[in-house]
Design a protein around this motif. Structure first.
Motif, PDB file in Angstrom:
ATOM      1  N   ARG A   1       0.848  -1.267  -0.081  1.00 15.81           N
ATOM      2  CA  ARG A   1       0.063  -0.124   0.013  1.00 15.81           C
ATOM      3  C   ARG A   1       0.823   1.117  -0.040  1.00 15.81           C
ATOM      4  NH1 ARG A   1      -4.315  -0.772   5.048  1.00 15.81           N
ATOM      5  NH2 ARG A   1      -5.145   1.030   4.270  1.00 15.81           N
TER       6      ARG A   1
ATOM      7  N   LEU B   1       2.566   1.386  -3.707  1.00 18.96           N
ATOM      8  CA  LEU B   1       1.740   1.487  -4.857  1.00 18.96           C
ATOM      9  C   LEU B   1       0.679   2.400  -4.506  1.00 18.96           C
ATOM     10  CD1 LEU B   1       1.211  -2.404  -5.891  1.00 18.96           C
ATOM     11  CD2 LEU B   1       2.723  -0.866  -7.163  1.00 18.96           C
ATOM     12  N   LYS B   2       0.272   3.186  -5.489  1.00 17.09           N
ATOM     13  CA  LYS B   2      -1.044   4.050  -5.323  1.00 17.09           C
ATOM     14  C   LYS B   2      -2.063   2.917  -4.927  1.00 17.09           C
ATOM     15  CE  LYS B   2       0.404   7.844  -8.168  1.00 17.09           C
ATOM     16  NZ  LYS B   2      -0.027   8.579  -9.438  1.00 17.09           N
ATOM     17  N   PHE B   3      -3.175   3.740  -4.287  1.00 15.38           N
ATOM     18  CA  PHE B   3      -4.398   2.866  -3.581  1.00 15.38           C
ATOM     19  C   PHE B   3      -4.773   1.887  -4.895  1.00 15.38           C
ATOM     20  CE2 PHE B   3      -8.539   1.604  -2.552  1.00 15.38           C
ATOM     21  CZ  PHE B   3      -8.518   0.784  -1.502  1.00 15.38           C
ATOM     22  N   GLY B   4      -5.185   2.880  -5.974  1.00 10.44           N
ATOM     23  CA  GLY B   4      -5.814   2.198  -7.302  1.00 10.44           C
ATOM     24  C   GLY B   4      -4.929   0.944  -7.689  1.00 10.44           C
TER      25      GLY B   4
END
Length: 594
Positions: free
Chosen positions: A88, A91-94
């Motif tokens: 998390r 990486l970006k949440f998407g």
């Protein structure tokens, strides 16, 4: 209550020594053995990868094999929370959400919300498998529960049994958060929010299921934890009081119980509660010993109020109902003392009020289930919550299972107390004339329960080995079979154990229980054990998948538990991994063996 006071393939195992056609159980109204079908034994083929994975695309098969293999890697399982947290951060949440949906989330979770679920559920039913909906948002147990500190401090001092102390429980739950599911308590608002979600589960299950829909709830989601603890403690105190001041009547088990199915090492050392009765002399001795000063006429009046028609002794459930808040016997016993200690520990006003609100929420759910003709599974939880959960599950069954089993309680067969509890519950249902609903599981909190028993120096509540747990599971099936045949019980066989599934299917055949309408259901978790679920579904049995759902970020604790549980079931998972490989090769190269 508190307010109102599958076939043609070799078998992989043999049946246990104590299982034979000559010892088939009787119906509930007779001690005559159940009739044995003359049809040949049907052996389920759990190696049929084509049937097991008919609903899956090749990409879903590849994902399933990859995820299950990752769940067998100790480093990944032991550090899964840190790895997800790191993912998390990086990486970006998407992107993180997309990665989870391609892997663990996609394997073990049905979708983010009810609209997201519908296509998958409809597809599942096309292959003979129905869903059991379960909203799987769980607590981060590092969060502080919103409880009144002064009330909790008083409860710590008053707890009669140390396993029910709030401070001990709180620390223990946090320590085992990866494997012990819980809901956050942030005031009554959180309980109302959970109630709304459970009601939506019932509605959705009823809409998407062509028939016989199920939803699952947890009682701990509907009230503050410390109130559940205090009330569980009180219920145990009442039981201990009854056991001390009642008479054991040997050889007085219900007619449908056959002792050859209940060896002593399964039953445990204590006498069965169903064997005990409280006579007038017992009741009078109790009041005399605790220095309750009431006249003889009042003693007789109290005793007679607890009697069932035409009986001269008191059952435990009648005694217990008189010892709950608001009843005269409760008021007498919380005021009486022995050596400076109350006979029963009084509940605080806030804990009594919390139970009133819990009852209201449970009644709303039960009424909605009956209205929708849906079934409600009340999940089992840790042993320190279970006395109250059992109490309310049986109350709901008595109120709403008069014509059909809508409410199901869960029995954990790794617990030594389960045989006595199930025998007691079935006997009570027979006495009071309602249907009993039972979900049988082996259990989910072994590590936590054993460690807590060791640290607090009380008896381990769990059987010492897997063989006894398996024996208990099959014995509980045998207790329930005659009631199922008599349309007085329904059973959810919640198991991934192939032998247990084969065992129940064979006993259904021998007892002439219809696979579709006989009242026996089979359930496994989404993402696991498809070779069992879909084989049963295609064979005409009532087969279910436990389908969790919720937003990706909110179900991460659930996914963490799935990883830990798969690690614990490594042997079974390895068989499934191999079966997935067989099916992948069959589709790609036409090969039947790899």
């Amino acid at each position: 209550m508190l307010r109102s006071t599958i076939r043609n393939v070799r078998p992989t195992t043999t049946l246990p020594l104590w299982y034979s056609q000559s010892s088939l159980l009787a119906s509930s109204s007779s001690s005559t053995p159940a009739p044995v079908s003359s049809q040949p034994v049907e052996v389920l083929n759990f190696q049929d990868s084509k049937k097991a994975y008919a609903s899956k695309s090749i990409s879903e098969l590849v994902r399933a094999r990859m995820v299950l293999k990752l769940c067998s890697v100790n480093f990944i399982v032991d550090n899964n929370e840190r790895l997800m947290k790191f993912g998390r951060m990086v990486l970006k949440f998407g992107l993180f959400e997309k990665l989870m949906k391609m892997t663990f989330y996609g394997q073990f979770v049905g979708g983010t919300d009810v609209d997201d679920l519908r296509p998958a559920l409809m597809k599942m039913q096309g292959y003979g498998v129905r869903p059991i909906l379960d909203y799987s948002v769980e607590a981060d147990l590092s969060e502080d529960d919103k409880e009144d500190s002064e009330d909790v401090a008083k409860q710590i001092d008053q707890s009669r049994h140390k396993e029910f102390r709030p401070d001990v429980i709180s620390g223990n739950r946090k320590k085992f958060s990866p494997i012990a599911r819980s809901y956050p308590y942030h005031g009554e608002e959180s309980c109302e929010a959970n109630l709304k979600i459970f009601l939506e589960c019932l509605e959705t299950a009823s809409q998407v299921c062509d028939e016989q829909s199920f939803s699952a709830i947890k009682v701990t989601a509907l009230s503050k934890p410390n109130a559940l603890l205090a009330n569980s403690d009180l219920l145990v105190q009442i039981r201990e009081l009854y056991e001390e001041y009642s008479t054991e009547e040997f050889d007085k088990l219900p007619d449908y119980i056959h002792l050859n199915f209940l060896p002593k090492d399964v039953l445990g050392p204590k006498s069965l509660l169903v064997n005990r009765r409280m006579y007038f002399s017992d009741f009078k001795t109790l009041l005399d010993n605790v220095n309750v000063s009431i006249d003889e006429n009042e003693v007789k009046s109290l005793f007679e109020e607890m009697l069932l028609d035409s009986e001269d002794s008191v059952h435990f459930f009648k005694f217990r109902s008189m010892c709950l808040p608001g009843k005269k016997l409760y008021n007498l016993l919380i005021s009486a003392t022995v050596n400076g200690t109350e006979v029963l520990t009084p509940l605080s006003e806030s804990n009594v009020e919390a139970m009133y609100r819990l009852e209201e929420r449970l009644e709303l759910l039960a009424k909605k289930a009956v209205e929708l003709k849906s079934k409600l599974l009340i999940d089992a939880e840790q042993t320190y919550f279970q006395p109250l959960i059992d109490f309310y599950a049986n109350w709901l069954m008595r109120e709403y299972n008069k014509d059909e089993a809508y409410i199901f309680n869960t029995y954990q067969c790794y617990l030594k107390a389960t045989p006595s509890q199930l025998i007691w519950d079935t006997n009570k249902a027979q006495k009071l004339g309602y249907k009993i609903g039972c979900k049988l599981v082996r259990g989910a909190y072994m590590e936590q329960e054993r460690q807590r028993a060791l640290e607090l120096e009380y008896e381990d509540p769990i059987y010492p080995n897997k063989a006894l747990t398996n024996s208990c599971y099959h014995n509980m099936i045998e207790i329930l079979l005659p009631l199922v045949r008599a349309k007085e019980a329904s059973v959810m066989v919640a198991s991934h154990n192939e032998f247990s599934i084969q065992y129940v299917v064979e006993r259904m055949r021998q007892c002439d229980i219809n696979p579709q309408t006989g009242g026996i259901y089979f359930g496994q978790l989404l993402g696991m054990c498809d070779q069992v679920t879909y084989l049963l579904g295609s064979g005409g049995y009532c087969s279910y998948k436990y389908v969790p759902y919720g937003p990706v970020d909110a179900v991460l604790p659930y996914l963490s538990r799935r990883a830990h549980e798969n690690k614990g079931m490594l042997q079974g998972s390895q068989k499934e991994i191999d079966l997935l490989k067989t099916e992948i090769w069959r589709r790609k190269f036409g090969l039947t063996r790899v």
